[in-house]
Design a protein around this motif. Structure first.
Motif, PDB file in Angstrom:
ATOM      1  N   ALA A 115       0.824  -1.208   0.000  1.00 40.05           N
ATOM      2  CA  ALA A 115       0.000   0.000   0.000  1.00 40.05           C
ATOM      3  C   ALA A 115       0.858   1.259   0.000  1.00 40.05           C
ATOM      4  O   ALA A 115       0.569   2.217  -0.723  1.00 40.05           O
ATOM      5  N   HIS A 172      -8.517   1.138   6.162  1.00 43.02           N
ATOM      6  CA  HIS A 172      -7.792  -0.021   6.678  1.00 43.02           C
ATOM      7  C   HIS A 172      -6.759   0.333   7.753  1.00 43.02           C
ATOM      8  O   HIS A 172      -5.995  -0.534   8.172  1.00 43.02           O
ATOM      9  N   ASP A 218       2.351   1.726  -3.399  1.00 45.09           N
ATOM     10  CA  ASP A 218       1.349   2.272  -4.329  1.00 45.09           C
ATOM     11  C   ASP A 218       1.134   3.757  -4.074  1.00 45.09           C
ATOM     12  O   ASP A 218       0.945   4.539  -5.021  1.00 45.09           O
ATOM     13  N   ASP A 247      -6.094   8.572  -5.043  1.00 42.60           N
ATOM     14  CA  ASP A 247      -6.907   7.348  -5.121  1.00 42.60           C
ATOM     15  C   ASP A 247      -6.410   6.303  -4.138  1.00 42.60           C
ATOM     16  O   ASP A 247      -7.202   5.645  -3.452  1.00 42.60           O
ATOM     17  N   GLU A 248      -5.085   6.135  -4.069  1.00 43.05           N
ATOM     18  CA  GLU A 248      -4.521   5.121  -3.173  1.00 43.05           C
ATOM     19  C   GLU A 248      -4.782   5.480  -1.713  1.00 43.05           C
ATOM     20  O   GLU A 248      -5.012   4.610  -0.880  1.00 43.05           O
ATOM     21  N   TRP A 249      -4.737   6.789  -1.420  1.00 43.98           N
ATOM     22  CA  TRP A 249      -5.006   7.212  -0.040  1.00 43.98           C
ATOM     23  C   TRP A 249      -6.454   6.922   0.343  1.00 43.98           C
ATOM     24  O   TRP A 249      -6.745   6.471   1.454  1.00 43.98           O
ATOM     25  N   SER A 250      -7.366   7.164  -0.569  1.00 45.52           N
ATOM     26  CA  SER A 250      -8.786   6.869  -0.315  1.00 45.52           C
ATOM     27  C   SER A 250      -8.990   5.384  -0.048  1.00 45.52           C
ATOM     28  O   SER A 250      -9.816   4.989   0.785  1.00 45.52           O
ATOM     29  N   PHE A 251      -8.240   4.547  -0.772  1.00 50.99           N
ATOM     30  CA  PHE A 251      -8.341   3.101  -0.559  1.00 50.99           C
ATOM     31  C   PHE A 251      -7.755   2.697   0.794  1.00 50.99           C
ATOM     32  O   PHE A 251      -8.300   1.841   1.499  1.00 50.99           O
ATOM     33  N   LEU A 252      -6.650   3.342   1.189  1.00 51.80           N
ATOM     34  CA  LEU A 252      -5.920   2.920   2.385  1.00 51.80           C
ATOM     35  C   LEU A 252      -6.610   3.354   3.682  1.00 51.80           C
ATOM     36  O   LEU A 252      -6.575   2.625   4.680  1.00 51.80           O
ATOM     37  N   GLN A 253      -7.246   4.527   3.676  1.00 49.64           N
ATOM     38  CA  GLN A 253      -7.787   5.096   4.914  1.00 49.64           C
ATOM     39  C   GLN A 253      -8.683   4.150   5.720  1.00 49.64           C
ATOM     40  O   GLN A 253      -8.530   4.041   6.940  1.00 49.64           O
TER      41      GLN A 253
END
Length: 567
Positions: free
Chosen positions: A271, A290, A274, A282-288
Motif C-alpha cells: 500500500a 484499513h 502504491d 486514489d490510493e489514499w482513499s483506498f488505504l484510509q
C-alpha cells in the motif's frame, strides 16, 4: 483460570509465547493443570510412598555396586518450600529423586555430547553427534548417559541447555562434565523432570546459586540440593500430556500470529509503495479505511510517517490542491520567483553585514534530481532557502541566565512541529557575550549534524546551542515547518554525505548542500497542514497500539499474579 481462558489474546504479541510457556510450566508443577485429574483418580498412591520406594531402590543399586553410595542430603526446611502442593504430592531434593551413571574415561569410539549438541528450544539432542576416538577425546568427555535420563548444563545454566535423552546410542554416548546427568527411577517420567527443571521456580533457585561472571555456573552439589515437587507417577504422565497439548496450542497460535503479522506487513508495504508510485489521492482513499486493521505495529506506523514525508516533498500530497487552484483560475506564484526574492533578500542582509557573503555551492545537475517535480516547483539547495548559524565550538563553563542551551539530546526523530524547552542550562546576557555564543532566532530550524541524522525541530523562541547542532534561518516566505520536513526526509542522504570518521559528522557546507524540492509559498502551507494532520493520525495509531499492548501486558500480569500468589 485466566491463563487458559485468554490464550488467544496473550498470543497477539509473539514475544508473549515464551512467557506463556513459562506460566504453563509453573501451573504444571503447582498441580493446577491436573486438578480435575486428581478429582477423578482419588485412589492413586501418594508421592510420599513413591519417594520411599526410590530411596529403597537406590540402596539396592548401591549394594549391588551399580551406583555409588550417596552422602545423605539435608532435610528440607520450611523456608525452602516456595508454595503449597496438593495433598498427594511431596517436596523432595533433586538428588534424592534421581541417580547418575557415574563417569568413565573413553576406551573406544563414542558419541560425544557437549553443550552445542543440545537443541535447547526443543529439549532434545541434535541428530548428528560427533563420533570421537579415545585418543582425540576432550578431557571433559567423562559422563555416562543412557536413554531416559535428563542432562542439565551446569555452565551458563540460564541458557537452559537441558535435554531428554530419547534414544539409544551406537557407539555409546559420553557427555561433557559441563552436564549433570539426572536419571529418574521406578518409571518416573523423565519429561516431567525436564519440565520441572525448566519451570520458573527452579530457574530462580539455580540463579541464586550461580557463581562466576565470565562463565556463570552451578556445581552439581548445589543443583542436587534443589527442591522439586513430586506428584504420583500416573499424575506425572497426565501433567506431561497436558503441557505438551498446551505448548502445541501456544505454538499454533504463535504461528498464526506471525502469519497474520506478515500478511499485514505485506499489505502495508504494498500500500505504501502504491501511495508513492501511483495516483496518491486514489490510493489514499483506498488505504484510509484499513488504518486500524493493518497499522497495528509501530514499525508499520513508522513506515507510514516516512511515506507521508516522502509524498509531501514530492508534491504528491497536494495533487488535488493544485488541480483545484488551476480549475478555479487562482494564480500561484511559482517557486522560481520565490527563489529570486530570497536571493535579493540575502544580498541585502550581506550589504547590511547581518550575514557573511557565502562561497557559491555547485550547480545542480540533472543526474542529482531523483524524481520529476510538479509544475511550479524547483530544485534547490538548503542554503538557497535560508542562512546558517554555526555555533561556537567552545562550550560555556557556566549557566546562570535565561537563554536555554540546546544539545542533540533535546531533539528526536519524532515529527514534532515545534520544540518548546525549558532546560536547566541557560545563558545570561553576560555569558552570551563572554562565550560569544550564537543565538538562534524563533522559527529557525535546528538539526543534528553529529551521529544521529534526521533529528530536527522548529524553535518556538530564542535559543543557543552547542556545535553538534546546525541552524537554518528561513528567508522570504519559506515555511519553517516545511524545512523541518525536508531535513527529516533527507536523513539517509545526510548519512551518505557525512564524513567517515569515528563519529559521523556533517560540516556546514554539507548541511547547506542538501538537494531539496521547493513548492510555492501557499503550497508549502498546505503541505504543512496536511502533514500535521497525517502525523496526528499516526500519533493516534501509535496510542492505540500502546493501549492494546498495555491491555495484553495487564492481562499477562494478572495471570502472573494468579499463578504466583494464588497458591
Amino acid at each position: 483460570m485466566q491463563l487458559l481462558q485468554h490464550f488467544k489474546e496473550l498470543t497477539i504479541h509473539p514475544k508473549n509465547s515464551k512467557e506463556l510457556k513459562g506460566l504453563i510450566l509453573q501451573l504444571a508443577v503447582q498441580g493446577k493443570l491436573t486438578q480435575q485429574w486428581r478429582a477423578d483418580n482419588l485412589a492413586v498412591e501418594p508421592a510420599s510412598v513413591l519417594i520411599e520406594e526410590i530411596k529403597e531402590k537406590k540402596e539396592q543399586l548401591s549394594k549391588e555396586k551399580k551406583i555409588k553410595k550417596e552422602k545423605p542430603l539435608p532435610l528440607i526446611t520450611p523456608e525452602e518450600i516456595p508454595y503449597q502442593l496438593p495433598s498427594s504430592w511431596e517436596w523432595c531434593r533433586l538428588g534424592t529423586y534421581i541417580h547418575n551413571f557415574g563417569q568413565k574415561k573413553p576406551n573406544k569410539k563414542f558419541e560425544y555430547i557437549d553443550v552445542a549438541s543440545v537443541d535447547n528450544r526443543r529439549g532434545v539432542l541434535i541428530e548428528d553427534l560427533n563420533i570421537i576416538s579415545p585418543s582425540e577425546a576432550p578431557s571433559r568427555a567423562r559422563k555416562i548417559v543412557q536413554s531416559g535420563c535428563v542432562i542439565y548444563s551446569t555452565v551458563r545454566p540460564y541458557l537452559l541447555n537441558i535435554a531428554v535423552i530419547d534414544r539409544d546410542f551406537s557407539p555409546e554416548a559420553i557427555a561433557s562434565t559441563a552436564f549433570a546427568v539426572l536419571n529418574p527411577l521406578l518409571d518416573c517420567s523423565e519429561y516431567y523432570l525436564y519440565h520441572t527443571l525448566r519451570s520458573l521456580f527452579f530457574i530462580e533457585y539455580v540463579e541464586s546459586c550461580m557463581k562466576g561472571v565470565a562463565y556463570p555456573a552451578i556445581n552439581d552439589s548445589n543443583l542436587l540440593k534443589g527442591v522439586i515437587p513430586i506428584p504420583p507417577i500416573e499424575e506425572q504422565k497426565a501433567i506431561v500430556e497436558t503441557v505438551n497439548q498446551l505448548f502445541a496450542e501456544v505454538e499454533q497460535l504463535e504461528e498464526q500470529t506471525r502469519a497474520r503479522i506478515q500478511l499485514k506487513e505485506d499489505f502495508v508495504t504494498s500500500a505504501l509503495l502504491d501511495l508513492a508510485t501511483k495516483d496518491t489521492a486514489d490510493e489514499w482513499s483506498f488505504l484510509q479505511p484499513h488504518f486500524q486493521t493493518f497499522f497495528t505495529e509501530k514499525s508499520a506506523v513508522k513506515n507510514l510517517r516516512e511515506t507521508v514525508l516522502q509524498l509531501a516533498v514530492q508534491g504528491k500530497l497536494t495533487q488535488k490542491w493544485r488541480a483545484s487552484r488551476k480549475l478555479s483560475g487562482q494564480d500561484v506564484e511559482p517557486a522560481a520567483v520565490l527563489l529570486e526574492k530570497i536571493k535579493a533578500e540575502k544580498e541585502q542582509l550581506i550589504k547590511e553585514k547581518k550575514i557573511k557573503k557565502e562561497k557559491p555551492l555547485p550547480a545542480i545537475t540533472e543526474e542529482e534530481m531523483p524524481y520529476e517535480l510538479p509544475e511550479g516547483w524547483e530544485w534547490c539547495r538548503m542554503r538557497d532557502l535560508s542562512y546558517s548559524i554555526v555555533p561556537n565550538r567552545d562550550k560555556p563553563k557556566s549557566f546562570t541566565g535565561g537563554i536555554t542551551w540546546l544539545t542533540t539530546r533535546n531533539l528526536s526523530k519524532k515529527h514534532s512541529h515545534i520544540i518548546h524547552l525549558e532546560a536547566d542550562k541557560k545563558l545570561s546576557s553576560s555569558e552570551i557575550k563572554e562565550y560569544n555564543a550564537r543565538l538562534l532566532p524563533p522559527y529557525s530550524v535546528v538539526m543534528s549534524c553529529v551521529g544521529q541524522f534526521g533529528q530536527s525541530a522548529v524553535l518556538d523562541k530564542e535559543y543557543s546551542c552547542n556545535q553538534q547542532l546546525h541552524c537554518f534561518v528561513p528567508l522570504g516566505h519559506i515555511n519553517s515547518f516545511y524545512i523541518n520536513y525536508l531535513i527529516k526526509n533527507g536523513e539517509s542522504v545526510y548519512k551518505d554525505m557525512a564524513n567517515a570518521t569515528t563519529i559521523a559528522y556533517l560540516n556546514k557546507t554539507k548541511c547547506e548542500s542538501l538537494l531539496v524540492s521547493l513548492p510555492p509559498s501557499d503550497e508549502q502551507k498546505t503541505i504543512v497542514e496536511m502533514v500535521k494532520s497525517l502525523m496526528a493520525l499516526c500519533d493516534q495509531l501509535e496510542q492505540e497500539i500502546e493501549q492494546n499492548t498495555q491491555q495484553v501486558e495487564q492481562l499477562m500480569q494478572s495471570c502472573l499474579k494468579e499463578v504466583f500468589e494464588g497458591n
